[in-house]
Design a protein around this motif. Structure first.
Motif, PDB file in Angstrom:
ATOM      1  N   GLY A   1       0.801  -1.217   0.000  1.00  0.00           N
ATOM      2  CA  GLY A   1       0.000   0.000   0.000  1.00  0.00           C
ATOM      3  C   GLY A   1       0.832   1.263   0.000  1.00  0.00           C
ATOM      4  O   GLY A   1       0.511   2.245  -0.689  1.00  0.00           O
TER       5      GLY A   1
ATOM      6  N   ARG B   1       2.125   2.054  -3.562  1.00  0.00           N
ATOM      7  CA  ARG B   1       1.098   2.611  -4.445  1.00  0.00           C
ATOM      8  C   ARG B   1       0.738   4.033  -4.036  1.00  0.00           C
ATOM      9  O   ARG B   1       0.497   4.892  -4.881  1.00  0.00           O
ATOM     10  N   THR B   2       0.736   4.305  -2.743  1.00  0.00           N
ATOM     11  CA  THR B   2       0.425   5.655  -2.269  1.00  0.00           C
ATOM     12  C   THR B   2       1.472   6.659  -2.736  1.00  0.00           C
ATOM     13  O   THR B   2       1.145   7.775  -3.153  1.00  0.00           O
TER      14      THR B   2
ATOM     15  N   ASP C   1       0.926  10.185  -5.767  1.00  0.00           N
ATOM     16  CA  ASP C   1       1.184  11.611  -5.589  1.00  0.00           C
ATOM     17  C   ASP C   1       2.083  12.190  -6.675  1.00  0.00           C
ATOM     18  O   ASP C   1       2.558  13.325  -6.550  1.00  0.00           O
TER      19      ASP C   1
END
Length: 515
Positions: A337, A340-341, A345
């Motif tokens: 996670g 991907r975060t 951005d």
């Protein structure tokens, strides 16, 4: 070094010499590593000799302190205290176990019952002497570049002390450049590997830059090899190597050129993913790519899949990140996670509106000029104006390092001698990186790289490495295009040849060829 001429070569080795003169006028990463060196030895069978055609002749007299060490390793004649498994984790070889005594000191227990090919017994004293010889060498072996190391013996252990805390000491000792040779190998001005290794094959003769001969060492600590020996021919010409495979003159062939692959029976070709990525480095300091939105526009414009198909004939892997399939944990790490975060951005692309950019690359790797042309077309279709500057590497490297280009296309090894990608990431993307073609500096990336450098090998370090990759890609400092494969040739009767992305193993104790 004393070079003894090899004994009479077999039929195939003699024909390989002729093939070299004439030439001058998909199995992926499986079975590359033995699960346990204690199960690695052959049964001492009476297998025939294995004919090997290699890409490059020795450059430094087969000195283990040079890149020639990888030949000694691929022939299974020189061994190290530690070996690496598929994931890059340290496993026992001439050392059976080890422990970190304090922040800078490690202790390695030497395997009992090992003899060198000249009959000398392996001891902690002569192992320590071999390592200290490498540590004192000038120039130092690449694996010890920037590393201060002192080595001594204590009982049946070798004690390694570094000037600074280094969690990768066991991985460093796996480098073929730190192979342990018999004391007699170090008596002259050069290190002589002939007859002085500990591996399942003894190097018995070297014929200059033409070839080498190795015979099965019957007293290997893990039992004799299955094959009787190895006959090596150095065949720099790619057409000649391909011909040797096609005609059956060689059993195992290094680096079959992509352009020759279509002319060979496909079941003789094994494609091995390499820890090497073709990457577009974007100049983040000056010019159009100093703007993150324009870097994003370039990222969106490029089509790596078209390059894989058009230039590499499908014999490469489209890049999902900086680290490719030769790094077995990379793909799974991108599912995290946090990874991907970080990418969510990224800057959004803006219309380049005809901005002019210059892309540099070099001719030394035959595919790169063609890659540059394809990228030029893709970027121009997206609204850039593109000039290309293509030269020999020796004439373009200084300009690339000085940031003279808006973008630079490079084929870059992502795993260096320790089997760990952190050194590459720091070198290429750290604020003080020595090979920072992107002129890139980010506090967030430096912090991620620092965590990766300090992390303990294993799950913690792998997670930190992937976090650093995500931080770099989030700022579009570079656009990874593809991960290269090497095409290894093997005759249908060959079994047990290693398909090693690190190019440390090739003919092993288990390798056989049907007569």
């Amino acid at each position: 070094m004393i070079l003894r001429p090899p004994p009479s070569r077999s039929r195939s080795a003699r024909r390989l010499g002729a093939a070299g003169v004439a030439g001058a006028s998909a199995v992926l990463l499986t079975g590359c590593f033995s699960a346990d060196p204690g199960a690695a030895g052959g049964d001492g069978g009476t297998g025939g000799r294995i004919e090997v055609a290699m890409l490059q002749p020795p450059r430094s007299g087969l000195s283990p302190l040079s890149d020639d060490a990888f030949k000694l390793s691929r022939w299974s004649t020189a061994e190290t205290l530690v070996r690496l498994d598929e994931a890059g984790e340290a496993q026992p070889q001439l050392a059976t176990d080890w422990q970190q005594l304090d922040g800078t000191t490690w202790s390695f227990t030497i395997r009992d019952g090992v003899t060198f090919h000249d009959g000398t017994a392996l001891t902690a004293d002569n192992a320590a002497a071999a390592l200290q010889h490498a540590a004192n060498a000038s120039p130092a072996p690449r694996i010890l570049d920037g590393v201060q190391m002192e080595v001594d013996a204590e009982g049946d252990t070798v004690r390694v002390t570094t000037a600074e805390t280094d969690p990768l000491v066991p991985q460093r000792l796996s480098s073929p450049q730190l192979a342990i040779l018999a004391p007699a190998a170090y008596e002259g001005t050069a290190v002589d590997p002939v007859g002085h290794g500990t591996g399942p094959f003894e190097l018995t003769g070297v014929d200059g830059t033409s070839g080498a001969t190795l015979d099965r060492y019957e007293d290997h600590w893990n039992g004799p090899a299955a094959a009787a020996g190895i006959d090596v021919s150095f065949v720099p010409d790619g057409t000649a190597r391909a011909a040797a495979l096609r005609t059956g003159e060689a059993d195992v062939v290094e680096a079959v050129p992509v352009g020759q692959a279509a002319r060979i029976e496909q079941d003789l070709l094994q494609e091995v993913p390499m820890p090497r990525t073709n990457t577009v480095y974007l100049n983040t300091e000056q010019g159009p790519f100093a703007d993150p939105a324009i870097r994003a526009a370039a990222r969106e414009a490029l089509d790596p899949g078209a390059v894989v198909e058009g230039v590499y004939e499908g014999r490469a892997d489209e890049a999902a990140g900086l680290l490719g399939p030769a790094i077995p944990y990379a793909a799974a790490g991108r599912d995290a996670g946090a990874y991907r975060t970080a990418l969510a951005d990224r800057a959004q692309p803006e219309d380049p509106q005809g901005r002019k950019i210059t892309i540099g690359t070099f001719t030394d790797r035959a595919e790169l000029p063609e890659v540059a042309v394809q990228l030029q077309q893709q970027l121009e279709a997206a609204g850039f104006e593109v000039d290309l500057d293509v030269r020999e590497y020796q004439y373009i490297e200084a300009d690339a390092l000085e940031g003279e280009f808006d973008a630079f296309i490079l084929s870059r090894a992502t795993v260096l001698d320790s089997g760990d990608p952190v050194a590459y990431l720091v070198s290429d993307f750290g604020c003080e990186g020595s090979f920072n073609l992107s002129q890139f500096c980010s506090e967030a990336v430096d912090a991620a790289l620092d965590r990766a450098e300090k992390a303990t090998p294993g799950e913690e370090r792998r997670a930190a490495i992937m976090e650093a990759e995500a931080a770099i890609l989030a700022e579009d400092a570079a656009i990874p295009l593809l991960h290269e494969r090497v095409i290894q040739g093997e005759q249908s009767g060959v079994a047990g040849a290693a398909r090693d992305p690190r190019e440390r193993e090739l003919v092993t104790a288990e390798t056989t060829v049907a007569e």
